[in-house]
Design a protein around this motif. Structure first.
Motif, PDB file in Angstrom:
ATOM      1  N   GLN A 109       6.216  49.537 100.790  1.00 56.58           N
ATOM      2  CA  GLN A 109       7.233  49.248  99.795  1.00 56.58           C
ATOM      3  C   GLN A 109       6.938  47.944  99.060  1.00 56.58           C
ATOM      4  OE1 GLN A 109      11.209  49.037 101.352  1.00 56.58           O
ATOM      5  NE2 GLN A 109      12.177  49.377  99.364  1.00 56.58           N
ATOM      6  N   GLU A 127       4.197  48.590  96.541  1.00 48.21           N
ATOM      7  CA  GLU A 127       4.671  49.280  95.347  1.00 48.21           C
ATOM      8  C   GLU A 127       5.375  48.317  94.393  1.00 48.21           C
ATOM      9  OE1 GLU A 127       7.124  52.339  96.897  1.00 48.21           O
ATOM     10  OE2 GLU A 127       5.452  53.613  97.561  1.00 48.21           O
ATOM     11  N   HIS A 128       6.017  47.296  94.940  1.00 47.09           N
ATOM     12  CA  HIS A 128       6.644  46.285  94.080  1.00 47.09           C
ATOM     13  C   HIS A 128       5.592  45.364  93.464  1.00 47.09           C
ATOM     14  CE1 HIS A 128      10.556  47.628  95.170  1.00 47.09           C
ATOM     15  NE2 HIS A 128      10.551  47.137  96.403  1.00 47.09           N
ATOM     16  N   THR A 153       3.711  46.239  90.169  1.00 45.45           N
ATOM     17  CA  THR A 153       4.438  46.176  88.903  1.00 45.45           C
ATOM     18  C   THR A 153       4.137  44.894  88.138  1.00 45.45           C
ATOM     19  OG1 THR A 153       6.383  45.174  89.986  1.00 45.45           O
ATOM     20  CG2 THR A 153       6.312  47.582  89.855  1.00 45.45           C
ATOM     21  N   SER A 175      -3.119  44.076  95.316  1.00 49.68           N
ATOM     22  CA  SER A 175      -1.889  43.977  96.112  1.00 49.68           C
ATOM     23  C   SER A 175      -2.208  43.975  97.599  1.00 49.68           C
ATOM     24  CB  SER A 175      -0.955  45.132  95.768  1.00 49.68           C
ATOM     25  OG  SER A 175      -1.519  46.387  96.122  1.00 49.68           O
ATOM     26  N   ILE A 220       8.895  38.529  94.637  1.00 49.40           N
ATOM     27  CA  ILE A 220       8.931  39.968  94.912  1.00 49.40           C
ATOM     28  C   ILE A 220       8.953  40.227  96.413  1.00 49.40           C
ATOM     29  CG2 ILE A 220       7.508  42.055  94.802  1.00 49.40           C
ATOM     30  CD1 ILE A 220       6.737  41.209  91.965  1.00 49.40           C
ATOM     31  N   ASN A 229      12.104  41.748  97.746  1.00 52.44           N
ATOM     32  CA  ASN A 229      11.781  43.176  97.799  1.00 52.44           C
ATOM     33  C   ASN A 229      12.273  43.896  96.534  1.00 52.44           C
ATOM     34  OD1 ASN A 229      10.547  45.361  99.016  1.00 52.44           O
ATOM     35  ND2 ASN A 229      12.335  45.924 100.229  1.00 52.44           N
ATOM     36  N   VAL A 230      11.867  43.365  95.382  1.00 50.70           N
ATOM     37  CA  VAL A 230      12.280  43.924  94.088  1.00 50.70           C
ATOM     38  C   VAL A 230      11.043  44.088  93.208  1.00 50.70           C
ATOM     39  CG1 VAL A 230      14.601  42.955  94.166  1.00 50.70           C
ATOM     40  CG2 VAL A 230      12.728  41.605  93.173  1.00 50.70           C
ATOM     41  N   ASP A 231      11.187  44.836  92.129  1.00 52.33           N
ATOM     42  CA  ASP A 231      10.116  44.993  91.158  1.00 52.33           C
ATOM     43  C   ASP A 231      10.003  43.750  90.280  1.00 52.33           C
ATOM     44  OD1 ASP A 231       9.379  47.462  92.048  1.00 52.33           O
ATOM     45  OD2 ASP A 231      10.471  48.581  90.510  1.00 52.33           O
ATOM     46  N   TYR A 232       8.857  43.623  89.638  1.00 53.41           N
ATOM     47  CA  TYR A 232       8.634  42.531  88.697  1.00 53.41           C
ATOM     48  C   TYR A 232       9.418  42.785  87.422  1.00 53.41           C
ATOM     49  CZ  TYR A 232       6.139  39.646  85.280  1.00 53.41           C
ATOM     50  OH  TYR A 232       5.820  38.757  84.276  1.00 53.41           O
ATOM     51  N   GLN A 233      10.117  41.779  86.939  1.00 57.51           N
ATOM     52  CA  GLN A 233      10.881  41.867  85.698  1.00 57.51           C
ATOM     53  C   GLN A 233      10.189  41.015  84.639  1.00 57.51           C
ATOM     54  OE1 GLN A 233      13.528  43.883  85.311  1.00 57.51           O
ATOM     55  NE2 GLN A 233      13.351  44.531  87.460  1.00 57.51           N
ATOM     56  N   ASP A 234       9.599  41.672  83.652  1.00 57.22           N
ATOM     57  CA  ASP A 234       8.845  40.954  82.629  1.00 57.22           C
ATOM     58  C   ASP A 234       9.800  40.333  81.608  1.00 57.22           C
ATOM     59  OD1 ASP A 234       5.853  40.691  81.676  1.00 57.22           O
ATOM     60  OD2 ASP A 234       7.067  41.003  79.876  1.00 57.22           O
TER      61      ASP A 234
END
Length: 417
Positions: free
Chosen positions: A251, A254-255, A258, A267, A366, A370-375
């Protein structure tokens, strides 16, 4: 001086033996008792060392990170006592102490009073994953060397394939090199083997493939191709094993992918080198400092000296440099825009280091949350100014510096707010 731990041991590690200094409370009030013993580095002797430490009820052991020799000692002792792996630069700052016995005693005293900080040693699952990713990186570097040697052989034979084909180990390049090895010497016949967009460069290929390639070059080229194929097969096996070992961190991986410029392999290296548990690093800045991606702080008597980055984690910095290069080529991203601005002001190398740090600190957030990257987007640098009047005034000044006659758009009062 305040005592950090009552019962400690300092270990000076060599290839053949280790010197162990034990420091425990003495029978006399306010005094300390020291005892130094020598043990071989074989497993049986190290088990005897472990039994001695257990008998003496030692709670903390410090040792110097000497090459790879610290590993068997650390791995045997970490199960029964807290172990500190110490950077040699943090120990050898006091002159006049250079013998194995004095080094062991000095390490014990430093650990006893808590005057040094332990290095980051990941848990066994991460260590196994790190061994796999580092070995894969070494094999990929070996493949690159073999490809460069093959390129030199072609240059020696007068074959200028690299001037026309971007990658001589691509499908078309491999077909042409194999045909040369097999005995085909006609440039026109070799050029017919081109595929895809390379077909449009037929005339240039004929010129590039005209040379004096003979059986001697063919023998060397074939041996190099065999080495390359063998390395490709080994890397493929490691990919399978790494993919299985990374499953508990799937998991997080996968984050991480991004982030612009970070792929699957990158990664995996980030997880293996940092341990994925960010509780070890209090802030993103702590992680950047540990990796060696932040400026040094070197100031004395009001003068600032060289603040170049120190030598950190070479494996992590290497993959982050590749990620920074890829991210700089991405479209409509915050990182690409930041790289462009930094490169214009500070140069390409400094911009690459800065973007590597940006990616690593983004990875810290991240893995922590435990979150996705926010551009933030490429427009972030244009919209982040809270005072539009100040930004308008700056743009007017820039246009006037270029020779344009632009009237004032704002009043001084509005600019100063």
């Amino acid at each position: 001086m305040e005592t950090f731990a009552e019962r400690v041991a300092g270990i000076d590690i060599g290839k053949a033996d280790v010197k162990v200094c034990l420091r425990v409370p003495s029978t006399r009030v306010g005094r300390r008792h020291s005892e130094i013993r020598t043990f071989a580095t074989t497993t049986r002797s190290l088990l005897a060392l472990r039994d001695w430490l257990i008998e003496e009820q030692v709670t903390l052991v410090g040792m110097e990170s000497t090459g790879e020799y610290w590993r068997p000692v650390y791995y045997l002792l970490e199960e029964i006592v807290e172990c500190w792996l110490i950077n040699p630069q943090h120990i050898k700052v006091v002159p006049g102490r250079k013998s194995d016995v004095s080094d062991a005693a000095w390490i014990a005293q430093l650990v006893e009073h808590g005057l040094v900080r332990p290095s980051f040693v990941p848990p066994p699952p991460i260590r196994r994953l790190r061994d796999l990713t580092r070995f894969r990186s070494s094999l990929i570097h070996d493949k690159t060397r073999q490809v460069q040697r093959l390129h030199n052989v072609l240059e020696d034979a007068g074959i200028k394939l690299s001037l026309v084909a971007t990658d001589i180990m691509g499908v078309s390049g491999r077909l042409m090199i194999s045909a040369l090895i097999a005995g085909q010497r006609e440039p026109e016949q070799l050029a017919e083997l081109a595929l895809g967009r390379l077909k449009k460069k037929n005339a240039a290929l004929i010129d590039a493939l005209t040379g004096r390639f003979d059986d001697h070059h063919g023998l060397l080229a074939q041996m190099m191709l065999d080495q390359i194929d063998s390395l490709d097969a080994a890397v493929a096996k490691l990919d399978i094993q790494i993919d299985a070992s990374i499953e508990p961190f799937r998991q997080i991986q996968e984050h991480l992918v991004t982030i612009p410029g970070v792929g699957k392999r990158a990664s995996e290296v980030i997880i293996a080198e940092t341990g994925a548990d960010m509780a070890r690093f209090a802030t993103p800045g702590h992680l950047s400092s540990w990796a060696g991606l932040c400026p040094g702080n070197n100031e004395s008597a009001g003068k600032r000296f060289s603040g170049k980055t120190r030598n950190g984690n070479a494996w992590l910095c290497g993959i982050l440099g590749d990620c920074a290069t890829a991210a700089a080529r991405s479209k409509n991203t915050y990182i690409a825009e930041r790289h462009r601005r930094l490169q214009r002001r500070r140069g390409r190398k400094r911009a690459k280091v800065a973007i590597s740090r940006t990616i690593l600190e983004s990875a810290w957030w991240i893995m922590s949350r435990n979150v996705d990257y926010q551009d933030l987007g490429p427009e972030h640098f244009l919209t982040r100014t809270p005072n539009p009047a100040r930004r308008a005034h700056r743009l007017v000044l820039e246009l006037r510096a270029l020779g344009y006659d632009i009237p004032a758009l704002t009043t001084p009062a509005a600019i100063s707010t």
